[in-house]
Structures are given as structure tokens and as C-alpha cells.
Design a protein around this motif. Structure first.
Motif, mmCIF file in Angstrom:
data_model
loop_
_atom_site.group_PDB
_atom_site.id
_atom_site.type_symbol
_atom_site.label_atom_id
_atom_site.label_comp_id
_atom_site.label_asym_id
_atom_site.label_seq_id
_atom_site.Cartn_x
_atom_site.Cartn_y
_atom_site.Cartn_z
ATOM 1 N N ASP A 1 -0.396 9.939 -1.343
ATOM 2 C CA ASP A 1 -1.691 10.389 -1.838
ATOM 3 C C ASP A 1 -2.751 10.189 -0.766
ATOM 4 O O ASP A 1 -2.978 9.062 -0.313
ATOM 5 C CB ASP A 1 -2.057 9.619 -3.106
ATOM 6 C CG ASP A 1 -3.366 10.081 -3.686
ATOM 7 O OD1 ASP A 1 -4.402 9.473 -3.330
ATOM 8 O OD2 ASP A 1 -3.365 11.028 -4.480
ATOM 9 N N THR B 1 -7.892 11.354 8.019
ATOM 10 C CA THR B 1 -9.291 10.983 8.254
ATOM 11 C C THR B 1 -10.115 12.063 8.932
ATOM 12 O O THR B 1 -11.345 11.988 8.919
ATOM 13 C CB THR B 1 -9.354 9.714 9.111
ATOM 14 O OG1 THR B 1 -8.736 9.977 10.390
ATOM 15 C CG2 THR B 1 -8.620 8.565 8.437
ATOM 16 N N GLU C 1 -6.054 10.457 -0.821
ATOM 17 C CA GLU C 1 -7.235 9.691 -1.231
ATOM 18 C C GLU C 1 -6.965 8.186 -1.149
ATOM 19 O O GLU C 1 -7.800 7.421 -0.675
ATOM 20 C CB GLU C 1 -7.645 10.082 -2.646
ATOM 21 C CG GLU C 1 -8.959 9.444 -3.091
ATOM 22 C CD GLU C 1 -9.403 9.937 -4.458
ATOM 23 O OE1 GLU C 1 -10.345 9.327 -5.010
ATOM 24 O OE2 GLU C 1 -8.814 10.911 -4.968
ATOM 25 N N ARG C 2 -5.792 7.771 -1.596
ATOM 26 C CA ARG C 2 -5.438 6.350 -1.505
ATOM 27 C C ARG C 2 -5.310 5.916 -0.046
ATOM 28 O O ARG C 2 -5.730 4.827 0.331
ATOM 29 C CB ARG C 2 -4.139 6.083 -2.254
ATOM 30 C CG ARG C 2 -4.278 6.075 -3.766
ATOM 31 C CD ARG C 2 -2.945 5.749 -4.422
ATOM 32 N NE ARG C 2 -3.044 5.690 -5.861
ATOM 33 C CZ ARG C 2 -3.368 4.593 -6.555
ATOM 34 N NH1 ARG C 2 -3.611 3.471 -5.922
ATOM 35 N NH2 ARG C 2 -3.441 4.632 -7.875
ATOM 36 N N ARG D 1 -3.441 1.366 7.059
ATOM 37 C CA ARG D 1 -3.086 2.778 6.867
ATOM 38 C C ARG D 1 -2.105 3.256 7.941
ATOM 39 O O ARG D 1 -1.124 3.952 7.631
ATOM 40 C CB ARG D 1 -4.343 3.639 6.895
ATOM 41 C CG ARG D 1 -4.064 5.119 6.619
ATOM 42 C CD ARG D 1 -5.348 5.937 6.541
ATOM 43 N NE ARG D 1 -6.100 5.907 7.790
ATOM 44 C CZ ARG D 1 -7.269 5.298 7.947
ATOM 45 N NH1 ARG D 1 -7.824 4.650 6.936
ATOM 46 N NH2 ARG D 1 -7.891 5.324 9.109
ATOM 47 N N ALA E 1 -6.867 7.193 2.569
ATOM 48 C CA ALA E 1 -8.186 7.163 3.199
ATOM 49 C C ALA E 1 -8.965 5.899 2.854
ATOM 50 O O ALA E 1 -9.821 5.461 3.632
ATOM 51 C CB ALA E 1 -8.983 8.400 2.790
ATOM 52 N N ALA E 2 -8.668 5.310 1.703
ATOM 53 C CA ALA E 2 -9.392 4.105 1.274
ATOM 54 C C ALA E 2 -8.868 2.838 1.945
ATOM 55 O O ALA E 2 -9.503 1.774 1.842
ATOM 56 C CB ALA E 2 -9.289 3.962 -0.248
ATOM 57 N N LEU E 3 -7.750 2.927 2.641
ATOM 58 C CA LEU E 3 -7.154 1.743 3.260
ATOM 59 C C LEU E 3 -7.817 1.414 4.591
ATOM 60 O O LEU E 3 -8.261 2.317 5.312
ATOM 61 C CB LEU E 3 -5.658 1.976 3.508
ATOM 62 C CG LEU E 3 -4.760 2.165 2.288
ATOM 63 C CD1 LEU E 3 -3.368 2.608 2.731
ATOM 64 C CD2 LEU E 3 -4.684 0.868 1.492
ATOM 65 N N PRO E 4 -7.880 0.129 4.967
ATOM 66 C CA PRO E 4 -8.297 -0.213 6.337
ATOM 67 C C PRO E 4 -7.353 0.445 7.337
ATOM 68 O O PRO E 4 -6.155 0.589 7.079
ATOM 69 C CB PRO E 4 -8.163 -1.736 6.375
ATOM 70 C CG PRO E 4 -8.160 -2.184 4.952
ATOM 71 C CD PRO E 4 -7.536 -1.061 4.169
ATOM 72 N N ARG E 5 -7.871 0.849 8.483
ATOM 73 C CA ARG E 5 -7.053 1.596 9.439
ATOM 74 C C ARG E 5 -5.795 0.823 9.854
ATOM 75 O O ARG E 5 -4.725 1.409 10.025
ATOM 76 C CB ARG E 5 -7.881 1.935 10.679
ATOM 77 C CG ARG E 5 -7.144 2.829 11.663
ATOM 78 C CD ARG E 5 -8.012 3.212 12.849
ATOM 79 N NE ARG E 5 -7.320 4.180 13.696
ATOM 80 C CZ ARG E 5 -6.407 3.864 14.610
ATOM 81 N NH1 ARG E 5 -6.086 2.583 14.793
ATOM 82 N NH2 ARG E 5 -5.827 4.794 15.337
ATOM 83 N N ALA F 1 0.825 -1.204 0.000
ATOM 84 C CA ALA F 1 0.000 0.000 0.000
ATOM 85 C C ALA F 1 0.859 1.254 0.000
ATOM 86 O O ALA F 1 0.508 2.262 -0.637
ATOM 87 C CB ALA F 1 -0.923 -0.005 1.223
ATOM 88 N N ALA G 1 0.630 4.252 -2.743
ATOM 89 C CA ALA G 1 0.227 5.600 -2.332
ATOM 90 C C ALA G 1 1.329 6.637 -2.529
ATOM 91 O O ALA G 1 1.059 7.838 -2.506
ATOM 92 C CB ALA G 1 -0.207 5.594 -0.864
#
Length: 336
Positions: free
Chosen positions: A265, A308, A267-268, A277, A270-274, A253, A257
Motif C-alpha cells: 500500500d 515519494t 499510502e502506508r 521504508r 509514504a507514512a514510514l520514516p525513510r 511495517a 503495508a
């Protein structure tokens, strides 16, 4: 008649590690003179000549931290014991312990630096460490008390690689005794005729690990019954599998990103599981120069809020004079 059962267990554990190393390559034991590392050294001295068709060279290193009066004389006695076992080379290295990260962390960093240098100089395939299941249980419990994540609760890995600060070479470390308890190593020393040295620091209650060893774990055993140390070590093993899998996902990831060195990035992210991330964010902070030993979960959580819970925050200051800030849809890490 075969060897004492405790000796057999320690030798078998060392043999398994040696079997996984290149044939004929030098192996070093790190030995403080305590029961755990002394039993390890004795087992290595026995197993190394029998490792592979032609055996392998084996040596040992003791580190003199200079923190106690007479430490140089003690180190010299340990070296004589190691040489008597047949380990060659056997020597001591004196280090200067700083203050960064507290006394325990500073001593550990000085010790590993000396072991790194010895391993590189002698071209050792691995350095063996004498940590036991009891040490593992203490590590897991300390991580739990700090409110740490899965990686910290996973405890100490059976093997790991460090990069030498001076040479830049990779040094492999292994902990053969992680599945054995401290009582086994002491019995092994007795059976091998070895007299371990008991470090007074191991009874100094100013150290958190000593309080865990002498107060917390016995209290848990009394309240919950025997087997606490084994259960904590088993929990660490299971969490290590989970942490390894999440770290692999985070590495992928992070690559996806990354838009430039030190930039991710948003946006990338924010789309990840915490769970993934926060690992990516920790990885980015470390790559930017934040020391892993002082980069805490609270720091990573504040950086995560830039992704977030963005409300125009200016930046987050991290250990090591690193700063994280958000700009034009990018999360950037750089010098403060």
C-alpha cells in the motif's frame, strides 16, 4: 604451565561458541589452511572433547576451489593436518566456481554451498569460520567505500543462518574469532606447531579486499595512528545494533503495508520514516526474486521515488529480472 596466551585466547573464543550449542552435537570447522582457520581448527580439536560432560564430535572441511594449479594436493595436505589434530571427519570438497557477481562473490557462493551440504550431511549444529577482527575492519571499510547503508557497514555478524539450496535445511554459522586480530591467530599456530598456508590470492592487488589490507588500512594507520582496525570493527558492532533494530521495525511495517503477495500500500509506505521504508522496499524486491548481492542502494532509491516522487513513471527494473511499478495506489513487484 598454561598454554601460550595466543592459544588461550583462540581456545576461549571457540569455547564460548561451543557452550551455546546443543550438548553433544557435531561441530565443523571450515579450514582453508591459512593461519586464521588453522588456529580455529586447532582450538576446536582441543575444546570439543572438553565441551560438556561427555564432549562433542568435531570435524573439519576444506574447500578446493580449483583456481590454482596444485589446489587438490594442497587440499589433501590440509586434510592430513586436520586429521592429525584429531578432527573426525576431516575431508575436502572440490567445487566449480562460476562467474556470477565477480570472482570473489562466485568463489564465496561455491564455498558456502559446499559447507552447507557438508553440514546437512553430517547433521552439524554449526560450522565455525575463521574470520578475524582484521577481516571485519576490511569489510566495514569496503562497505564505506561503496557508499553502502548501515547493514553493509555493520560488517559480518558473529553468527548467521543459511538455508541449504539442496536440502532446504537451515545451517548455522559462527565466527568465534571476530574479536581477535590476525597476528594472534598466527602466533597461536606457531605455539601449536601448525604451519599455515599463505594463499597467493591474499597478495593479488587485483582484488579490492587485498588492496584494502595492504594499502588502505596501512595508509590510515600512518595518517591517523594505530588502532584503525579495532575502531572500524567497533563501529561495525554499533551499527549492527542499529541495523537490527531498523530491520525489526521494517519487518513489522512490511506486514502492515502488504495487501497481497508482491503488493504494498503506497499510502502506508509514504507514512514510514525513510530508513524504515527503504528497508521495506528492499525486502519486497528480494521476496520477488531480486538477488540480495546485486540489489544496490541505487535500485532501492529508484523504487522509493515511485512512492515519494510519483510523476507517472512507468516502472523500475531490478536485478534478477524483477520489475517494480505503481498502479491504483499499490506498489507491485513481479517478473520483468
Amino acid at each position: 604451565m598454561g598454554p601460550d596466551p595466543a592459544v588461550a585466547l583462540v581456545r576461549s573464543a571457540v569455547r564460548r561458541v561451543l557452550d551455546g550449542l546443543p550438548p553433544g552435537a557435531m561441530v565443523l570447522a571450515a579450514c582453508s589452511g591459512g593461519a586464521d582457520s588453522l588456529a580455529l581448527a586447532g582450538a576446536l580439536a582441543f575444546e570439543a572433547p572438553r565441551s560438556g560432560p561427555d564432549g562433542r564430535p568435531a570435524g573439519a572441511v576444506t574447500v578446493d576451489h580449483g583456481l590454482q594449479e596444485g589446489s587438490d594436493a594442497r587440499a589433501a595436505r590440509v586434510v592430513r593436518t586436520l586429521a592429525d589434530l584429531g578432527l573426525d571427519p576431516a575431508g575436502s570438497v572440490a567445487v566449480t566456481v562460476g562467474e556470477r557477481g565477480g570472482p570473489e562473490n562466485a568463489a564465496r557462493e561455491a564455498r558456502y554451498g559446499a559447507l552447507d551440504d557438508a553440514a546437512v550431511r553430517l547433521r552439524a549444529a554449526a560450522v565455525l569460520l575463521g574470520h578475524t577482527r582484521d577481516d571485519q575492519a576490511e569489510t566495514v571499510l569496503l562497505g564505506l567505500a561503496r557508499g553502502s547503508g548501515a547493514r553493509s557497514l555493520a560488517g559480518m555478524p558473529p553468527s548467521f543462518v543459511r538455508r541449504s539450496a539442496k536440502e532446504g535445511a537451515e545451517v548455522r554459522y559462527a565466527r568465534p574469532l571476530l574479536d581477535l586480530d590476525r597476528a594472534t591467530t598466527r602466533r597461536a599456530c606457531e605455539a601449536m606447531g601448525l604451519e599455515p598456508w599463505d594463499d597467493p590470492h591474499n597478495d593479488d592487488r587485483t582484488y579490492a579486499r587485498v588492496r584494502v589490507r595492504h594499502e588502505a588500512l596501512p595508509a590510515l594507520e600512518k595518517a591517523l595512528g594505530p588502532g584503525i582496525a579495532e575502531a572500524l570493527a567497533r563501529t561495525g558492532r554499533m551499527l549492527r545494533d542499529d541495523a537490527d533494530a531498523l530491520d525489526d521495525l521494517a519487518a513489522g511495517a512490511y506486514a502492515e503495508a502488504s495487501t497481497a503477495p508482491g503488493e504494498l500500500d503506497v499510502e502506508r509506505l509514504a507514512a514510514l520514516p525513510r530508513a524504515v521504508r527503504t528497508r521495506v522496499l528492499r525486502m519486497a524486491a528480494i521476496k520477488a526474486g531480486s538477488p540480495p548481492g546485486t540489489l544496490a542502494a541505487v535500485h532501492v532509491e529508484e523504487v522509493d521515488r515511485l512512492v515519494t516522487a510519483w510523476r507517472g513513471q512507468r516502472h523500475v527494473d531490478l536485478p534478477g529480472s524483477v520489475r517494480a511499478f505503481r498502479r491504483y495506489g499499490r506498489l507491485l513487484f513481479g517478473p520483468a
